[in-house]
Scaffold this motif. Structure first.
Motif, mmCIF file in Angstrom:
data_model
loop_
_atom_site.group_PDB
_atom_site.id
_atom_site.type_symbol
_atom_site.label_atom_id
_atom_site.label_comp_id
_atom_site.label_asym_id
_atom_site.label_seq_id
_atom_site.Cartn_x
_atom_site.Cartn_y
_atom_site.Cartn_z
ATOM 1 N N ALA A 5 0.846 -1.182 0.000
ATOM 2 C CA ALA A 5 0.000 0.000 0.000
ATOM 3 C C ALA A 5 0.881 1.230 0.000
ATOM 4 O O ALA A 5 0.419 2.331 -0.127
ATOM 5 C CB ALA A 5 -0.914 0.002 1.221
ATOM 6 N N THR A 7 3.592 3.633 -1.709
ATOM 7 C CA THR A 7 3.839 3.979 -3.086
ATOM 8 C C THR A 7 4.606 5.278 -3.184
ATOM 9 O O THR A 7 4.198 6.244 -2.591
ATOM 10 C CB THR A 7 2.505 4.106 -3.791
ATOM 11 N N HIS A 60 -3.238 0.860 -6.002
ATOM 12 C CA HIS A 60 -4.212 1.921 -5.737
ATOM 13 C C HIS A 60 -5.377 1.818 -6.722
ATOM 14 O O HIS A 60 -6.552 1.908 -6.335
ATOM 15 C CB HIS A 60 -3.528 3.293 -5.838
ATOM 16 N N ASP A 63 -7.462 -1.430 -6.104
ATOM 17 C CA ASP A 63 -8.263 -1.287 -4.886
ATOM 18 C C ASP A 63 -9.472 -0.385 -5.124
ATOM 19 O O ASP A 63 -10.537 -0.594 -4.551
ATOM 20 C CB ASP A 63 -7.418 -0.725 -3.738
ATOM 21 N N GLN A 111 2.795 6.339 -0.828
ATOM 22 C CA GLN A 111 1.392 6.655 -1.104
ATOM 23 C C GLN A 111 1.247 8.124 -1.466
ATOM 24 O O GLN A 111 0.472 8.478 -2.350
ATOM 25 C CB GLN A 111 0.495 6.315 0.088
ATOM 26 N N ASP A 115 -0.389 9.560 -4.848
ATOM 27 C CA ASP A 115 -1.437 10.577 -4.813
ATOM 28 C C ASP A 115 -1.016 11.811 -5.614
ATOM 29 O O ASP A 115 -1.814 12.370 -6.371
ATOM 30 C CB ASP A 115 -1.768 10.973 -3.373
ATOM 31 N N PRO A 125 -7.145 11.365 -6.284
ATOM 32 C CA PRO A 125 -6.845 9.991 -5.870
ATOM 33 C C PRO A 125 -7.900 9.368 -4.956
ATOM 34 O O PRO A 125 -7.985 8.143 -4.868
ATOM 35 C CB PRO A 125 -5.514 10.105 -5.131
ATOM 36 N N SER A 126 -8.725 10.187 -4.318
ATOM 37 C CA SER A 126 -9.757 9.645 -3.430
ATOM 38 C C SER A 126 -11.098 9.443 -4.137
ATOM 39 O O SER A 126 -12.023 8.892 -3.562
ATOM 40 C CB SER A 126 -9.941 10.563 -2.216
ATOM 41 N N THR A 128 -12.975 7.375 -6.550
ATOM 42 C CA THR A 128 -12.822 6.075 -7.214
ATOM 43 C C THR A 128 -13.267 6.122 -8.674
ATOM 44 O O THR A 128 -12.631 5.503 -9.528
ATOM 45 C CB THR A 128 -13.576 4.960 -6.461
#
Length: 152
Positions: A5, A7, A60, A63, A111, A115, A125-126, A128
């Motif tokens: 997770a 990155t 990412h 998911d 991460q 992002d 990035p949040s 989907t």
């Protein structure tokens, strides 16, 4: 390796790479280095860190998008073994490499890079839906990222 997770890739990698080369050229053995120096060396190696960044970006996306999947298990194992062998080639032990991969600060840093990469590409990035739309556009373009993704 537990989960990826984390990155990341750093814009200052060229300078960090120079610092790593100087550290590795010194008479200090890699197995005697503090973990913070090991982490800096691995983070500063563009091949290793770009590989981890790619894996984290794919994770990412997968998911966020249940209809997409990344490389199959054999491809993932082969990819990570290549990164592991590069890190071993730098003189680091398995324990040092695993400590780097498992380090929460490194995971958060990576991460943040993922992002930032998505944000720079115009993707929240949040969000989907936006991530999935971006991923499908990469797939349609047959980009390096898009070739690693497929529909389930």
């Amino acid at each position: 390796m537990k989960h990826l997770a984390f990155t990341r890739f750093d814009v200052k990698s060229a300078l960090a790479g120079l610092g790593v080369a100087l550290v590795l050229a010194s008479p200090i053995r890699a197995d005697a280095m503090p973990q913070s120096d090991v982490n800096a060396a691995l983070r500063g190696n563009a091949d290793v860190y770009n590989g981890l960044f790619t894996a984290a970006l794919i994770k990412h996306i997968v998911d966020a998008c249940p209809d997409l999947q990344g490389p199959n298990r054999l491809q993932r194992v082969t990819f990570f073994m290549g990164l592991y062998n590069q890190a071993r080639g730098m003189g680091f032990s398995r324990a040092q490499i695993e400590a780097f991969v498992d380090d929460e600060t490194e995971q958060q840093r990576l991460q943040g890079v993922v992002d930032g990469y998505l944000t720079q590409a115009g993707v929240d990035p949040s969000n989907t839906q936006a991530v999935c739309t971006y991923a499908r556009a990469e797939m349609a373009d047959r980009s390096a990222l898009g070739r690693r993704l497929r529909e389930r």
